[in-house]
Design a protein around this motif. Structure first.
Motif, PDB file in Angstrom:
ATOM      1  N   VAL A 175      83.182  60.142  86.768  1.00 56.81           N
ATOM      2  CA  VAL A 175      83.705  59.929  85.419  1.00 56.81           C
ATOM      3  C   VAL A 175      83.958  61.257  84.722  1.00 56.81           C
ATOM      4  CG1 VAL A 175      82.494  57.721  85.139  1.00 56.81           C
ATOM      5  CG2 VAL A 175      81.378  59.857  84.404  1.00 56.81           C
ATOM      6  N   ASP A 176      84.687  61.185  83.617  1.00 59.59           N
ATOM      7  CA  ASP A 176      84.746  62.275  82.648  1.00 59.59           C
ATOM      8  C   ASP A 176      83.643  62.034  81.622  1.00 59.59           C
ATOM      9  OD1 ASP A 176      86.898  63.390  83.901  1.00 59.59           O
ATOM     10  OD2 ASP A 176      88.363  62.908  82.336  1.00 59.59           O
ATOM     11  N   VAL A 177      83.005  63.099  81.186  1.00 58.98           N
ATOM     12  CA  VAL A 177      81.969  62.963  80.166  1.00 58.98           C
ATOM     13  C   VAL A 177      82.402  63.564  78.835  1.00 58.98           C
ATOM     14  CG1 VAL A 177      80.133  62.911  81.888  1.00 58.98           C
ATOM     15  CG2 VAL A 177      80.805  65.107  80.892  1.00 58.98           C
ATOM     16  N   ASN A 178      83.478  64.346  78.839  1.00 60.55           N
ATOM     17  CA  ASN A 178      84.053  64.934  77.627  1.00 60.55           C
ATOM     18  C   ASN A 178      85.525  64.572  77.522  1.00 60.55           C
ATOM     19  OD1 ASN A 178      81.669  66.255  76.836  1.00 60.55           O
ATOM     20  ND2 ASN A 178      82.182  68.105  77.997  1.00 60.55           N
ATOM     21  N   GLY A 179      86.074  64.712  76.326  1.00 54.56           N
ATOM     22  CA  GLY A 179      87.505  64.503  76.142  1.00 54.56           C
ATOM     23  C   GLY A 179      87.862  63.060  75.863  1.00 54.56           C
ATOM     24  N   SER A 180      89.167  62.830  75.696  1.00 57.55           N
ATOM     25  CA  SER A 180      89.651  61.499  75.325  1.00 57.55           C
ATOM     26  C   SER A 180      89.431  60.468  76.421  1.00 57.55           C
ATOM     27  CB  SER A 180      91.148  61.570  74.976  1.00 57.55           C
ATOM     28  OG  SER A 180      91.893  62.059  76.085  1.00 57.55           O
ATOM     29  N   ASN A 181      89.314  60.918  77.678  1.00 55.84           N
ATOM     30  CA  ASN A 181      89.099  59.983  78.791  1.00 55.84           C
ATOM     31  C   ASN A 181      87.636  59.851  79.182  1.00 55.84           C
ATOM     32  OD1 ASN A 181      91.874  59.403  79.110  1.00 55.84           O
ATOM     33  ND2 ASN A 181      92.167  61.263  80.338  1.00 55.84           N
ATOM     34  N   ALA A 182      86.755  60.330  78.326  1.00 60.41           N
ATOM     35  CA  ALA A 182      85.329  60.213  78.629  1.00 60.41           C
ATOM     36  C   ALA A 182      84.932  58.750  78.773  1.00 60.41           C
ATOM     37  CB  ALA A 182      84.506  60.871  77.530  1.00 60.41           C
ATOM     38  N   ALA A 183      84.043  58.483  79.718  1.00 55.35           N
ATOM     39  CA  ALA A 183      83.555  57.125  79.929  1.00 55.35           C
ATOM     40  C   ALA A 183      82.906  56.605  78.642  1.00 55.35           C
ATOM     41  CB  ALA A 183      82.546  57.107  81.070  1.00 55.35           C
ATOM     42  N   PRO A 184      83.145  55.339  78.286  1.00 56.87           N
ATOM     43  CA  PRO A 184      82.560  54.790  77.056  1.00 56.87           C
ATOM     44  C   PRO A 184      81.048  54.977  76.968  1.00 56.87           C
ATOM     45  CG  PRO A 184      84.211  53.290  77.910  1.00 56.87           C
ATOM     46  CD  PRO A 184      84.053  54.373  78.937  1.00 56.87           C
ATOM     47  N   VAL A 185      80.359  54.845  78.091  1.00 57.69           N
ATOM     48  CA  VAL A 185      78.905  55.001  78.046  1.00 57.69           C
ATOM     49  C   VAL A 185      78.529  56.422  77.644  1.00 57.69           C
ATOM     50  CG1 VAL A 185      78.660  55.584  80.507  1.00 57.69           C
ATOM     51  CG2 VAL A 185      76.753  54.530  79.281  1.00 57.69           C
ATOM     52  N   TYR A 186      79.341  57.412  78.036  1.00 54.20           N
ATOM     53  CA  TYR A 186      79.038  58.794  77.657  1.00 54.20           C
ATOM     54  C   TYR A 186      79.414  59.081  76.205  1.00 54.20           C
ATOM     55  CZ  TYR A 186      76.780  61.053  81.510  1.00 54.20           C
ATOM     56  OH  TYR A 186      75.827  61.440  82.416  1.00 54.20           O
ATOM     57  N   LYS A 187      80.432  58.437  75.710  1.00 54.84           N
ATOM     58  CA  LYS A 187      80.736  58.560  74.287  1.00 54.84           C
ATOM     59  C   LYS A 187      79.568  58.039  73.456  1.00 54.84           C
ATOM     60  CE  LYS A 187      85.782  58.189  74.744  1.00 54.84           C
ATOM     61  NZ  LYS A 187      86.988  57.408  74.402  1.00 54.84           N
TER      62      LYS A 187
END
Length: 240
Positions: A175-187
């Motif tokens: 997953v991505d953890v930063n940015g607009s494509n970050a996974a919802p769980v990480y947001k």
């Protein structure tokens, strides 16, 4: 080829009953339905048609229950805890995090080619071996956003972690953890516990500690060793 709107109006005005009896397949050839980005559990599209020799209108349903597939991992509209999220495992299957209710969680973004890889994977395995029987679970999310140090496929990542470091805890989809494509769980994790210099994850192996009710209770820097947070894990587990 789609019919013009004029042709449809002519058909409606000349013979509304004939129009309403057209098969669904024929009807959809007349009307272009825009793509639907979210599933619709129930739905009715109605058309009011002026009946000849009548001053009233009649509303007729054209179709019911139009659904689209929804294959992406999801979250509730207003998540209250980690347990409200669904994520993808390394094979692309949905995993509801509610299955971890009653467990203490360490959630960590991992990488295979980082200078912190050996120490973190080794100590995470030690923690898991020691406390898994008492309610600890570790959720590892591969991420390639930091120095491109997790370039492999999910299969390669899992094989590396399990073969070299005996990782028995679940490893999920990259997953991505930063940015607009970050996974919802990480947001959600970041919004629950901001870092010392802002919410963004700074590097591989940032760690979040989650209690048995799914609440994020602490966050640790990438350089914080897993064994150094053992006392916090024991406290949440209720282990002396």
């Amino acid at each position: 080829m789609l019919c013009s709107s004029a042709r449809i109006r002519k058909l409606i005005n000349s013979s509304p009953k004939q129009f309403l009896s057209i098969s669904k397949r024929t009807l959809f050839s007349f009307v272009q339905i825009p793509p639907i980005s979210h599933p619709i559990t129930t739905g009715v599209v109605s058309s009011s048609i002026n009946q000849p020799n009548s001053t009233s209108t009649s509303t007729k349903p054209l179709f019911l229950g139009f659904r689209s597939d929804h294959s992406m991992a999801s979250q509730s509209s207003n998540p209250q805890s980690i347990h409200d999220f669904t994520v993808k495992d390394a094979r692309g299957n949905d995993v509801e995090l509610s299955k971890y209710k009653g467990k203490v969680l360490i959630i960590v973004n991992v990488a295979s080619q980082c200078g912190l890889t050996n120490s973190n994977y080794t100590e995470l395995a030690q923690l898991y071996e020691k406390y898994k029987g008492q309610g600890l679970e570790i959720l590892a999310f591969p991420c390639n956003q930091f120095g491109a140090q997790e370039p492999g496929t999910n299969e390669e990542i899992v094989e590396f972690a399990c073969t070299r470091f005996k990782a028995e805890y679940p490893i999920f989809d990259k997953v991505d953890v930063n940015g607009s494509n970050a996974a919802p769980v990480y947001k959600y994790l970041k919004s629950s516990k901001g870092g010392l210099f802002g919410d963004s994850i700074k590097w591989n192996f940032a760690k979040f500690l989650v209690d048995k009710d799914g609440n994020v209770v602490d966050r640790y820097a990438p350089t914080t060793s897993p064994l150094s947070i053992e006392k916090d894990v024991k406290k949440l587990l209720g282990v002396a």
